[in-house]
Design an enzyme around this catalytic site. Structure first.
Site, PDB file in Angstrom:
ATOM      1  N   LYS A 119       0.801  -1.219   0.000  1.00 26.14           N
ATOM      2  CA  LYS A 119       0.000   0.000   0.000  1.00 26.14           C
ATOM      3  C   LYS A 119       0.832   1.267   0.000  1.00 26.14           C
ATOM      4  O   LYS A 119       0.324   2.343  -0.281  1.00 26.14           O
ATOM      5  CB  LYS A 119      -0.954  -0.001   1.195  1.00 26.14           C
ATOM      6  CG  LYS A 119      -2.015  -1.051   1.041  1.00 26.14           C
ATOM      7  CD  LYS A 119      -3.164  -0.839   1.959  1.00 26.14           C
ATOM      8  CE  LYS A 119      -4.210  -1.913   1.710  1.00 26.14           C
ATOM      9  NZ  LYS A 119      -5.022  -2.147   2.864  1.00 26.14           N
ATOM     10  N   LYS A 223      -5.187  -9.531  -5.240  1.00 24.07           N
ATOM     11  CA  LYS A 223      -6.343  -9.718  -4.366  1.00 24.07           C
ATOM     12  C   LYS A 223      -7.471  -8.748  -4.737  1.00 24.07           C
ATOM     13  O   LYS A 223      -7.188  -7.610  -5.104  1.00 24.07           O
ATOM     14  CB  LYS A 223      -5.833  -9.467  -2.939  1.00 24.07           C
ATOM     15  CG  LYS A 223      -6.857  -9.215  -1.897  1.00 24.07           C
ATOM     16  CD  LYS A 223      -6.216  -8.795  -0.591  1.00 24.07           C
ATOM     17  CE  LYS A 223      -6.111  -7.289  -0.484  1.00 24.07           C
ATOM     18  NZ  LYS A 223      -6.177  -6.753   0.876  1.00 24.07           N
ATOM     19  N   LYS A 226     -10.890  -3.223  -1.992  1.00 26.79           N
ATOM     20  CA  LYS A 226     -11.680  -1.995  -2.126  1.00 26.79           C
ATOM     21  C   LYS A 226     -10.811  -0.825  -2.549  1.00 26.79           C
ATOM     22  O   LYS A 226     -11.296   0.181  -3.023  1.00 26.79           O
ATOM     23  CB  LYS A 226     -12.469  -1.684  -0.851  1.00 26.79           C
ATOM     24  CG  LYS A 226     -11.716  -1.781   0.433  1.00 26.79           C
ATOM     25  CD  LYS A 226     -12.678  -1.814   1.638  1.00 26.79           C
ATOM     26  CE  LYS A 226     -11.932  -2.235   2.884  1.00 26.79           C
ATOM     27  NZ  LYS A 226     -12.771  -2.725   3.933  1.00 26.79           N
TER      28      LYS A 226
HETATM   29  P1  TYM Z   1      -9.947  -4.975   5.764  1.00 28.84           P
HETATM   30  O1  TYM Z   1     -10.962  -3.980   6.185  1.00 28.84           O
HETATM   31  O2  TYM Z   1      -9.007  -4.611   4.679  1.00 28.84           O
HETATM   32  O3  TYM Z   1     -10.680  -6.303   5.329  1.00 28.84           O
HETATM   33  C1  TYM Z   1     -11.710  -6.871   6.124  1.00 28.84           C
HETATM   34  C2  TYM Z   1     -11.655  -8.386   6.040  1.00 28.84           C
HETATM   35  O4  TYM Z   1     -11.823  -8.801   4.685  1.00 28.84           O
HETATM   36  C3  TYM Z   1     -10.766  -9.713   4.341  1.00 28.84           C
HETATM   37  N1  TYM Z   1     -10.508  -9.566   2.902  1.00 28.84           N
HETATM   38  C4  TYM Z   1     -10.479 -10.604   2.053  1.00 28.84           C
HETATM   39  N2  TYM Z   1     -10.659 -11.929   2.227  1.00 28.84           N
HETATM   40  C5  TYM Z   1     -10.587 -12.706   1.137  1.00 28.84           C
HETATM   41  N3  TYM Z   1     -10.320 -12.234  -0.119  1.00 28.84           N
HETATM   42  C6  TYM Z   1     -10.127 -10.915  -0.335  1.00 28.84           C
HETATM   43  N4  TYM Z   1      -9.899 -10.453  -1.557  1.00 28.84           N
HETATM   44  C7  TYM Z   1     -10.189 -10.036   0.784  1.00 28.84           C
HETATM   45  N5  TYM Z   1     -10.060  -8.685   0.929  1.00 28.84           N
HETATM   46  C8  TYM Z   1     -10.240  -8.423   2.238  1.00 28.84           C
HETATM   47  C9  TYM Z   1      -9.593  -9.262   5.199  1.00 28.84           C
HETATM   48  O5  TYM Z   1      -8.642 -10.277   5.326  1.00 28.84           O
HETATM   49  C10 TYM Z   1     -10.307  -8.957   6.504  1.00 28.84           C
HETATM   50  O6  TYM Z   1     -10.533 -10.134   7.224  1.00 28.84           O
HETATM   51  N6  TYM Z   1      -6.627  -4.660   9.472  1.00 28.84           N
HETATM   52  C11 TYM Z   1      -7.880  -5.238   9.047  1.00 28.84           C
HETATM   53  C12 TYM Z   1      -9.045  -4.830   9.921  1.00 28.84           C
HETATM   54  C13 TYM Z   1      -8.798  -5.032  11.363  1.00 28.84           C
HETATM   55  C14 TYM Z   1      -8.953  -6.256  12.083  1.00 28.84           C
HETATM   56  C15 TYM Z   1      -8.608  -5.928  13.427  1.00 28.84           C
HETATM   57  C16 TYM Z   1      -9.332  -7.534  11.718  1.00 28.84           C
HETATM   58  C17 TYM Z   1      -8.402  -4.090  12.235  1.00 28.84           C
HETATM   59  N7  TYM Z   1      -8.282  -4.616  13.477  1.00 28.84           N
HETATM   60  C18 TYM Z   1      -8.637  -6.920  14.435  1.00 28.84           C
HETATM   61  C19 TYM Z   1      -9.366  -8.510  12.718  1.00 28.84           C
HETATM   62  C20 TYM Z   1      -9.004  -8.187  14.039  1.00 28.84           C
HETATM   63  C21 TYM Z   1      -8.182  -4.786   7.646  1.00 28.84           C
HETATM   64  O7  TYM Z   1      -7.645  -3.813   7.165  1.00 28.84           O
HETATM   65  O8  TYM Z   1      -9.139  -5.505   7.024  1.00 28.84           O
END
Ligand code: TYM
Length: 359
Positions: A119, A223, A226
């Site tokens: 990123k 991947k 968003k």
């Molecule tokens: P974020 O908001 O980018 O994504 C949310 C969740 O979606 C999953 N994900 C995917 N899974 C499969 N294929 C994809 N293409 C794909 N894109 C996104 C991510 O793996 C995630 O599970 N840092 C985290 C948010 C967070 C969090 C936490 C999660 C903050 N604190 C504590 C768990 C526990 C994030 O940016 O996810």
């Protein structure tokens, strides 16, 4: 006795994708629907994580509320006392624990994170520089927030003592870091934190053999995200069903004219097989077997397009039914309870590091 905790968070800075839905949202909602008598369920919106990369701040607040509504539309039960739905920034202990953990985290650990490298748009030359001189990192024009966010994520998990954390494959490294920092703090200060289960055990718990990674439809080597530069390869939960079906029909495939699951040689087709399995609730193997050898990609895509369409019609119908007042009231009651749970952990940590008197 307190129940073991299942916790996950999904950022709200844009519309959620099919990847978010299947990677992060559905596994915990399934647990919330089936196992809330055995587990405490924490589902939250990591709103402080939203601007690690630039966003439109004037939209953020409404996107946060919209995300909470998406959770309800996906089936998160609101009328259950073992299930909590909250916003990270309404529980200030998240920020405070982050600072403390920061002081026990090594800069090299964070610079290694793939998400940070992806990123921050580091090109090869900058990466090389990074490898040679980690300190140069601080002169690059990437926010400290992006660099630091795995520590905030660790605080999100450790404050509540979560054992299971369903996330997509892209977050695995952050989960491993959470375990590392928890173990480091425990060995320095005694048993402060519950260490979340190892990644393999997490997969077993959620019934998977590996972490999920839905790929971009246009570039299936990346991947689905968003923050992708083009929307054409990304299915958003707010896409019109027809728009989404068109994206499936336009998905990049290959010239083999033979449906097979081979993520290296046929990443586009393999991704569609995976999406089809998730949408139909069937085992991937069964879907692979059903389509194996099919020669007309168009027919296969049409079937997946129809599945996406009916999924979105249903989901968007559910979203219309969500009672915003009920969501707001759930947020407020959960935030009150979470402040109590999180502050209790924070206080133990403050005592351990010498900021508060020992009992
Ligand atoms: P974020 O908001 O980018 O994504 C949310 C969740 O979606 C999953 N994900 C995917 N899974 C499969 N294929 C994809 N293409 C794909 N894109 C996104 C991510 O793996 C995630 O599970 N840092 C985290 C948010 C967070 C969090 C936490 C999660 C903050 N604190 C504590 C768990 C526990 C994030 O940016 O996810």
């Amino acid at each position: 006795m307190t129940k073991p905790i299942i916790l996950t968070g999904l950022r709200a800075n844009n519309d959620l994708t099919l990847g978010n839905y299947f990677g992060g949202m559905l596994p915990i909602i399934d647990m919330a629907q089936q196992k809330s008598d055995e587990y405490q369920i924490n589902m939250f919106i990591p709103d402080l994580h939203s601007f690690t990369t630039p966003i439109k701040h004037e939209l953020l607040y409404s996107q946060i509320i919209q995300t909470a509504k998406l959770f309800a539309a996906a089936g998160l039960p609101l009328d259950n006392d073992s299930i909590y739905l909250y916003r990270q920034s309404y529980v200030p202990a998240h920020s405070e624990l982050t600072w403390i953990l920061d002081c026990f985290t090594y800069t090299g650990e964070l610079a290694r994170m793939t998400q940070f490298k992806d990123k921050s748009n580091l090109d090869e030359s900058k990466l090389l520089l990074l490898k040679k001189e980690q300190n140069k990192l601080l002169t690059l024009s990437t926010s400290v927030g992006l660099y630091n966010y795995p520590v905030l994520m660790a605080a999100d998990i450790l404050l509540y003592g979560a054992k299971y954390v369903p996330v997509g494959d892209d977050q695995t490294q952050h989960l491993e870091f959470t375990r590392d920092i928890a173990e480091r703090m425990n060995s320095k200060f005694g048993e402060l934190f519950v260490v979340p289960e190892a990644v393999k055990k997490q997969h077993e718990f959620f019934g998977n053999d590996q972490g999920l990674r839905i790929m971009d439809l246009v570039d299936p080597t990346r991947k689905m995200s968003k923050s992708a530069t083009s929307d054409k390869g990304v299915i958003f939960l707010s896409d019109t069903p027809d728009e989404a079906a068109k994206k499936i029909m336009g998905a990049t495939t290959d010239d083999k004219a033979f449906v097979a699951y081979d993520p290296l040689e046929q990443p586009g087709i393999s991704n569609l097989l995976q999406i089809s399995a998730l949408l139909s609730g069937k085992e991937l193997e069964a879907v692979i077997e059903k389509h194996a050898g099919q020669e007309r990609y168009g027919d296969f895509k049409k079937e997946v397009a129809e599945q996406v369409k009916s999924f979105l019609v249903h989901f968007q119908e559910q979203l219309k039914q969500v009672d915003e007042a009920a969501v707001m009231s759930k947020l407020e009651s959960s935030e009150k309870a979470m402040n109590e749970q999180a502050n209790a952990t924070l206080y133990r940590v403050q005592q351990a590091v010498g900021l508060r008197p020992k009992a």
